[in-house]
Enzyme design. Structure first.
Site, short mmCIF file in Angstrom:
data_model
loop_
_atom_site.label_atom_id
_atom_site.label_comp_id
_atom_site.label_asym_id
_atom_site.label_seq_id
_atom_site.Cartn_x
_atom_site.Cartn_y
_atom_site.Cartn_z
N LYS A 115 -13.49 -3.23 -3.44
CA LYS A 115 -12.15 -3.39 -2.85
C LYS A 115 -11.42 -4.61 -3.42
O LYS A 115 -10.18 -4.64 -3.45
CB LYS A 115 -12.26 -3.49 -1.33
CG LYS A 115 -13.03 -2.32 -0.68
CD LYS A 115 -12.41 -0.98 -0.98
CE LYS A 115 -13.32 0.18 -0.60
NZ LYS A 115 -12.83 1.48 -1.04
N GLY A 163 -12.97 1.97 5.19
CA GLY A 163 -12.98 2.86 6.34
C GLY A 163 -13.40 2.21 7.65
O GLY A 163 -13.72 2.91 8.59
N GLU A 199 -8.30 -11.33 4.50
CA GLU A 199 -6.88 -10.95 4.48
C GLU A 199 -6.20 -11.48 5.73
O GLU A 199 -6.84 -11.65 6.77
CB GLU A 199 -6.73 -9.42 4.47
CG GLU A 199 -7.11 -8.76 3.18
CD GLU A 199 -7.00 -7.24 3.23
OE1 GLU A 199 -6.92 -6.68 4.34
OE2 GLU A 199 -6.99 -6.64 2.14
N GLU A 274 -3.95 3.66 0.06
CA GLU A 274 -3.70 3.32 1.47
C GLU A 274 -2.86 2.06 1.58
O GLU A 274 -3.22 1.03 0.99
CB GLU A 274 -5.02 3.06 2.20
CG GLU A 274 -5.92 4.26 2.35
CD GLU A 274 -7.14 3.96 3.24
OE1 GLU A 274 -7.95 4.87 3.41
OE2 GLU A 274 -7.27 2.82 3.73
N ARG A 291 -11.14 10.37 -3.65
CA ARG A 291 -11.60 11.71 -3.29
C ARG A 291 -10.43 12.52 -2.72
O ARG A 291 -9.37 11.98 -2.43
CB ARG A 291 -12.66 11.59 -2.19
CG ARG A 291 -12.09 10.90 -0.93
CD ARG A 291 -13.03 10.89 0.25
NE ARG A 291 -12.36 10.42 1.44
CZ ARG A 291 -12.17 9.16 1.78
NH1 ARG A 291 -12.62 8.20 0.98
NH2 ARG A 291 -11.52 8.83 2.88
N VAL A 294 -9.67 14.62 4.09
CA VAL A 294 -9.64 15.61 5.17
C VAL A 294 -8.20 16.10 5.39
O VAL A 294 -7.95 17.31 5.51
CB VAL A 294 -10.19 15.01 6.48
CG1 VAL A 294 -10.07 16.01 7.64
CG2 VAL A 294 -11.63 14.54 6.32
N ARG A 337 -6.97 17.31 14.33
CA ARG A 337 -8.39 17.57 14.09
C ARG A 337 -9.03 18.07 15.39
O ARG A 337 -9.03 17.37 16.40
CB ARG A 337 -9.10 16.30 13.63
CG ARG A 337 -8.56 15.80 12.30
CD ARG A 337 -9.51 14.79 11.69
NE ARG A 337 -8.90 14.10 10.57
CZ ARG A 337 -9.54 13.24 9.79
NH1 ARG A 337 -10.82 12.96 10.04
NH2 ARG A 337 -8.92 12.65 8.79
C1 MV4 Z 1 -6.46 -4.17 8.37
C2 MV4 Z 1 -5.72 -4.23 9.56
C3 MV4 Z 1 -4.81 -5.25 9.72
N1 MV4 Z 1 -4.65 -6.17 8.75
N2 MV4 Z 1 -6.27 -5.12 7.43
C4 MV4 Z 1 -8.99 -0.28 9.52
C5 MV4 Z 1 -9.71 0.64 8.60
C6 MV4 Z 1 -9.91 -0.06 7.31
N3 MV4 Z 1 -9.56 0.77 6.20
C7 MV4 Z 1 -9.03 -1.27 7.41
N4 MV4 Z 1 -8.50 -1.33 8.73
C8 MV4 Z 1 -7.60 -2.28 9.08
N5 MV4 Z 1 -7.35 -3.21 8.14
C9 MV4 Z 1 -5.39 -6.09 7.64
N6 MV4 Z 1 -5.23 -7.02 6.71
C10 MV4 Z 1 -5.96 -3.27 10.55
C11 MV4 Z 1 -6.93 -2.32 10.32
C12 MV4 Z 1 -7.19 -1.49 11.46
C13 MV4 Z 1 -8.06 -1.94 12.48
C14 MV4 Z 1 -8.77 -3.14 12.38
C15 MV4 Z 1 -9.61 -3.58 13.40
C16 MV4 Z 1 -9.77 -2.79 14.55
C17 MV4 Z 1 -9.11 -1.58 14.66
C18 MV4 Z 1 -8.24 -1.14 13.63
C19 MV4 Z 1 -7.59 0.07 13.74
C20 MV4 Z 1 -6.76 0.49 12.71
C21 MV4 Z 1 -6.56 -0.29 11.59
#
Ligand code: MV4
Length: 450
Positions: A115, A163, A199, A274, A291, A294, A337
């Site tokens: 990442k 994820g 971040e 994303e 990939r 879904v 879903r």
């Molecule tokens: C974040 C974020 C806010 N700020 N990154 C969730 C899945 C993964 N792909 C990254 N995720 C997130 N990244 C930054 N810089 C918010 C999420 C996030 C999340 C984080 C903690 C708890 C629940 C969450 C639900 C949706 C998205």
């Protein structure tokens, strides 16, 4: 390619088989001993049992899958999503056995799986990325200094993660030591790599992803965006295209940023970039998925593209059919879903036998499923039973069509997420398109009337 082995199960295996049939390609299903009654086994031209019920014994068992391809003379493998779809070693082994891996190169998969690397290449290509550490964060002390400079809250993520696993949100300085070691351990145990990066944490973002298709010869096209903000514990439940939060001007910016990044790396096949979209309309690259996803059908509905067929075309060395794809979607599509989970009991998985099954139909309704009346849902895999996708002239029509289709859907024998979706479809904020990734935290779920 003449014969494609589908290294997956369930609805996505069936989805790939359908695309192959329309191309006149032969198909080989692989299945576990728990999946003898799965529709993908029946609909493929040939089927090979590759092992026991647990994914490690079968759908993740690379030697068995390669053997199945060799004894059936399959010259292509489609990995679907999950299982081996983002396993660079598997892609590499397929290629070294003369089997075309229908996806990006092994090198691309491993690059984007890092990442930190992914953020750096995107940034270099001019795509805005989430502000944070340049590379890895080596120690809790370094994390503390960085967070103080950046300002709280921050989020620590696993470089090899994605994820939602191996993440820790840190709200204040006093929590950072503990969060750092917890995230590091989780990263090491979960991904075999303890590297973390940091971040700035966005508190109420939307999760917007851009669908890309690359021909592997330097050309990448985008098929707009999907809004995947409605999720629970990092499991998406509802997706739509276009996003109610994205206007044509923002779409052009996001799509161009995604294309710039993917063209810089010569991306091949279907992929997803994303983004987090902030309340003020700024968007930031988060990670790239190498990939098919879904939720790809919502894009297919509004752009009139068969994404699986395009993956197969590109893997065969042909060009994308839709190089002229417009940026503007036609109408609106939503996916719900349908899981074998009990929404009234904390979405607890509910394997069991489906005693009756009737799928909705009519104009603008699509159901992707591998289940049927009499099918016994095994407890070993994820609980996705069916994807209900509707297309409408606009979002209003898509919403009412989804409501109508959910009402028509009959599944008896196991609890499903259908009643949950029925309540979301009429929730005032959802109807307005006013939601973030935290929508379900605040969602008050009404118990079903007897
Ligand atoms: C974040 C974020 C806010 N700020 N990154 C969730 C899945 C993964 N792909 C990254 N995720 C997130 N990244 C930054 N810089 C918010 C999420 C996030 C999340 C984080 C903690 C708890 C629940 C969450 C639900 C949706 C998205």
């Amino acid at each position: 390619m003449k014969k494609i082995l589908i290294a997956n199960r369930g609805e996505i295996a069936l989805r790939v088989i359908r695309a192959c049939k329309e191309f006149g390609l032969q198909t080989v299903a692989v299945y576990s001993t728990a999946d003898t009654e799965c529709l993908h086994v029946r609909f493929a031209d040939e089927a090979v049992c590759i092992g026991g019920p647990s994914p490690a014994q079968s759908y993740l068992n690379i030697p068995r899958i390669i053997s199945a391809a060799e004894i059936t003379n399959a010259d292509g493998v489609h990995p679907g999503y999950g299982f081996l779809a983002e396993n660079a070693e598997f892609a590499d082994i397929c290629e070294s056995h003369g089997i075309t891996f229908i996806g990006p190169s092994a090198e691309m998969i491993s690059h984007m799986g890092d990442k930190i690397y992914a953020k750096n290449v995107m940034k270099k290509a001019g795509c805005p990325v989430i502000p944070g550490s340049e590379g890895g964060v080596e120690s809790a002390d370094e994390a503390t200094e960085m967070a103080k400079a950046m300002g709280f809250p921050v989020i620590l993520k696993a470089a090899a993660g994605g994820g939602g696993r191996g993440m820790r949100v840190v709200w204040e300085e006093s929590e950072i030591q503990k969060a750092f070691s917890a995230a590091q351990t989780e990263a090491e145990v979960g991904f075999g790599n303890p590297t973390l990066y940091m971040e700035k944490f966005f508190e109420r973002p939307r999760h917007i992803e851009v669908q890309l298709l690359g021909n592997g010869k330097g050309k990448v096209i985008a098929l707009g965006e999907r809004d995947c903000s409605i999720q629970r514990k990092h499991q998406k439940l509802i997706e739509e295209s276009p996003s109610p939060a994205v206007n044509p001007e923002l779409r052009t910016k996001m799509v161009n940023a995604a294309i710039a990044g993917a063209e810089a790396v010569g991306y091949r096949s279907a992929g997803t970039v994303e983004f987090l979209l902030d309340e003020d309309g700024s968007f930031y690259f988060m990670e790239m998925n190498t990939r098919i996803q879904v939720e790809h059908p919502v894009t297919e509905m509004v752009y009139g593209v068969d994404l699986i067929k395009e993956q197969i075309r590109v893997a065969s060395g042909d060009d994308i059919r839709h190089t002229h794809a417009t940026t503007e979607p036609i109408g609106h599509a939503i996916e719900c879903r349908i899981n074998s989970e009990d929404p009234f009991k904390g979405f607890r998985p509910t394997p069991g036998t489906i005693t009756s099954f009737h799928a909705p139909g009519g104009l603008g309704v699509r159901v992707d499923t591998h289940v049927y009346a009499g099918y016994k849902i095994p407890p070993f895999y994820d609980s996705l039973m069916a994807k209900l996708i509707v297309h409408g002239f606009d979002r209003d029509e898509a919403l009412s069509r989804m409501g109508r289709a959910l009402e028509e859907f009959i599944i008896e024998g196991v609890p499903t997420t259908i009643p949950f979706h029925q309540q979301v479809m009429v929730h005032p904020d959802f109807v307005k398109g006013d939601f973030t990734t935290h929508f379900l935290d605040d969602f008050v779920f009404k118990p079903e009337e007897e």
